[in-house]
Design an enzyme around this catalytic site. Structure first.
Site, PDB file in Angstrom:
ATOM      1  CB  VAL A 136      -0.908  -0.042   1.092  1.00  7.80           C
ATOM      2  CG1 VAL A 136      -1.957   1.346   1.355  1.00  7.80           C
ATOM      3  CG2 VAL A 136      -1.710  -1.106   1.076  1.00  7.80           C
ATOM      4  CE  LYS A 137       7.350   0.872   2.331  1.00 10.32           C
ATOM      5  NZ  LYS A 137       7.485  -0.653   2.448  1.00 10.32           N
ATOM      6  N   GLY A 138       3.550   1.830  -1.397  1.00 12.46           N
ATOM      7  CA  GLY A 138       3.976   2.356  -2.718  1.00 12.46           C
ATOM      8  C   GLY A 138       5.229   3.192  -2.712  1.00 12.46           C
TER       9      GLY A 138
END
Ligand code: B12
Length: 257
Positions: A136-138
């Site tokens: 998610v943090k990408g």
């Protein structure tokens, strides 16, 4: 003001390296020689640079690395010209979509979640790159594929064997398999990729094989066909590019089916 006046590339075809003055041909290279640091070692570094076409070559840095090894930086002139019209690169041939658009296309065309399985294969333990794409943090201000509501992401982590990867892809009914290879010593990234693509070809018939995507900082993006994969992503890839490609390839696949 034209692009050329503004320092752009319009109208440029032949260029030379730039060091101190425009077109002076100056480049800087660094390398290590398996010799202890002394005057002779420095001369050897200059000799190598001359043989590489750097002439004159100035030794600007030399540092002993350990017993019998020295690191060098050499600065000098090359006479080679670069022909911009002969440069071959893989240009992005699909539109960049937002996460919302990706989700909408998957929902409309697939009518189920798109399953993605990712891993670092072989002995490679460099997970930061694949995590940047999947978690998610990408990266670079973009969220990773886990953030996309219509994508189901299975991240297997590091040092996954090819048989484990094929099995996980089967269990997860993967639409796409994303493999990261960062270590390139002895061309490990190329050997591992070939092994992986051959294993998928053997295990699954053409129509049921997931999209095979590899990524890492030292891949040559033009080698996809040779390595038996559908796409290669290099340095600086963002999750949005990967998600957009998945959707593009998915639509192409569906259109052909
Ligand atoms: C962090 C790091 C480590 C960490 C890794 C921690 C972890 N959990 O990942 C640790 C300390 C464990 C490590 C270990 C080693 N490392 Co190391 N490591 C690095 C380092 C400093 C940064 C790599 C990184 O995280 N980059 C940041 C990410 C975001 O960038 P990226 O990987 O390029 O990913 C981007 C793209 O390439 C692309 N991408 C990558 N994968 C994928 C996959 C897909 C599907 C897609 C679409 C895109 C994609 O998208 C990403 C986002 O933009 C590099 C040097 C460097 N500055 O690059 C060395 C480096 C990679 N390591 C190196 C080496 C040699 C090792 C060791 C062998 C050292 C040793 N002697 O023990 C071991 C090997 C361990 C192993 N079994 O793999 C060498 C590799 C040299 C080579 N020619 O192969 C490097 C280049 C350092 C060097 N100059 O010598 N390392």
């Amino acid at each position: 003001m034209s692009a050329v006046e503004a320092g752009g590339d319009a109208g440029k075809r032949i260029v030379r390296p730039y060091g101190d003055t425009t077109g002076d041909g100056m480049v800087q290279v660094s390398f290590t020689l398996p010799v202890s640091h002394d005057k002779r070692a420095e001369g050897a570094a200059v000799q190598l640079a001359n043989k590489m076409g750097i002439d004159p070559a100035m030794l600007v840095h030399a540092k002993p690395m350990s017993d019998g090894f020295t690191f060098f930086v050499v600065y000098g002139r090359v006479n080679h010209l670069v022909d911009l019209s002969a440069v071959q690169v893989v240009e992005r041939d699909f539109p960049l979509l937002s996460a919302k658009e990706v989700n909408a296309v998957v929902k409309r065309r697939l009518r189920r979640k798109l399953s993605v399985v990712g891993a670092c294969i072989g002995t490679d333990a460099h997970t930061v790159g694949i995590d940047a794409i999947l978690n998610v943090k990408g990266i670079a201000g973009e969220k990773g594929l886990e953030y996309y509501r219509e994508l189901k992401v299975t991240n297997l982590g590091a040092q996954v064997s090819v048989p484990e990867l094929v099995e996980a892809a089967r269990v997860e009914r993967a639409d796409a398999v994303l493999v990261s290879q960062v270590v390139t010593q002895r061309d490990a990234h190329l050997h591992n990729t070939r092994e992986m693509s051959a294993a998928f070809r053997e295990a699954m018939p053409a129509g049921r094989r997931p999209l095979l995507i590899v990524g890492g900082p030292r891949f040559d993006e033009t080698m996809a066909g040779e390595l038996g994969v559908d796409r290669i992503f290099g340095r600086g890839t963002t999750p949005g590019e990967v998600a957009s490609f998945l959707v593009h390839a998915l639509i192409e696949k569906k259109a052909k089916a």
